[in-house]
Design an enzyme around this catalytic site. Sequence first.
Site, short mmCIF file in Angstrom:
data_model
loop_
_atom_site.label_atom_id
_atom_site.label_comp_id
_atom_site.label_asym_id
_atom_site.label_seq_id
_atom_site.Cartn_x
_atom_site.Cartn_y
_atom_site.Cartn_z
N ALA A 188 0.86 -1.20 -0.31
CA ALA A 188 0.13 -0.30 -0.02
C ALA A 188 0.64 1.12 0.19
CB ALA A 188 -0.91 0.60 1.88
N VAL A 220 3.82 -1.53 3.56
CA VAL A 220 2.68 0.43 2.99
C VAL A 220 4.67 0.74 3.29
CG1 VAL A 220 2.04 2.10 4.19
CG2 VAL A 220 0.82 -0.60 5.22
N LYS A 221 4.59 1.38 2.43
CA LYS A 221 4.90 2.49 1.51
C LYS A 221 4.73 3.99 2.22
CE LYS A 221 6.87 4.74 -2.74
NZ LYS A 221 7.04 4.47 -4.48
N THR A 222 6.08 4.75 2.76
CA THR A 222 5.19 6.14 2.70
C THR A 222 6.44 6.71 2.54
OG1 THR A 222 4.25 7.32 4.56
CG2 THR A 222 5.96 6.21 5.48
#
Length: 260
Positions: free
Chosen positions: A142, A172-174
């Site tokens: 995500a 998760v990528k942020t």
Amino acid sequence: MDWGMQNRLNGIITPNTNRCVMLAVDHGYFQGPTTGLERPAETVAPLLDHADALMLTRGVLRNGIDPGVRVPIVLRVSGGTSVLQDDLSNEDLTVSIEDAIRLNAAAMAISVFVGSSHEKETLSNLARLCDEGQEYGIPVLAVTAVGKEMVRDARYLGLACRIAAELGAQIVKTYYCDGFEKVVNGCPVPVVIAGGKKIEEREALKLAYNAVSDGATGVDMGRNIFQSKWPVPMIQAVRSIVQDGRTDAEAWDLLQSQMG
Ligand code: R5P
């Protein structure tokens, strides 16, 4: 966790180090021919030996990547908007699970826009994709996309990452931010950071070092690698930080020695 899903995750995140250097070249899905990616196949070819995973769309995969490559593919499966729109959050799923399987995707990547006008739709898309991924053993990455009106702080990014993990994302990528350890501590799955807009090489190395020091599993970096004048030395330098435990200063020395 199911064997197939764990096996795919192990291909992306090296089990010995629990770290990952992912190369992102999916920008064209809403930006068109991004600087440095006009001919993605040529850009990507020399970098693949240094990447643990390659994030891209099915169009570039089918038209530019040799099926003989051994790098795991993280397939972008969301889209539907372009930079011509003010609101980029109106995304839908753009790839069927059957096509992701046909392309031997190691993971599927989808953007979520928490706090945007299409928050609910993008989160529902994520939940549906996680159901499909679970069915066939394909993990979901995500991407916490941040609208212009949002502040990239630990509170917002922590919220977005946690929601993505709660809905079932396996990675998760942020974005990196001050207080990033709070983002990681609040997220029960591995977190990787985007590089963001091109900055000086020295600064990008510092970004990578700070992120992994604060608990990131690694990077999913694009422009700061392929828009560098020294893309191969740059990905090697980033890799030396993420996978080999070098400091940003050591990685900078490594990079400088190859800049000529
Ligand atoms: C953005 O939605 C895309 O997923 C990009 O791949 C991502 O932003 C990472 O690339 P960069 O390091 O260039 O920010």
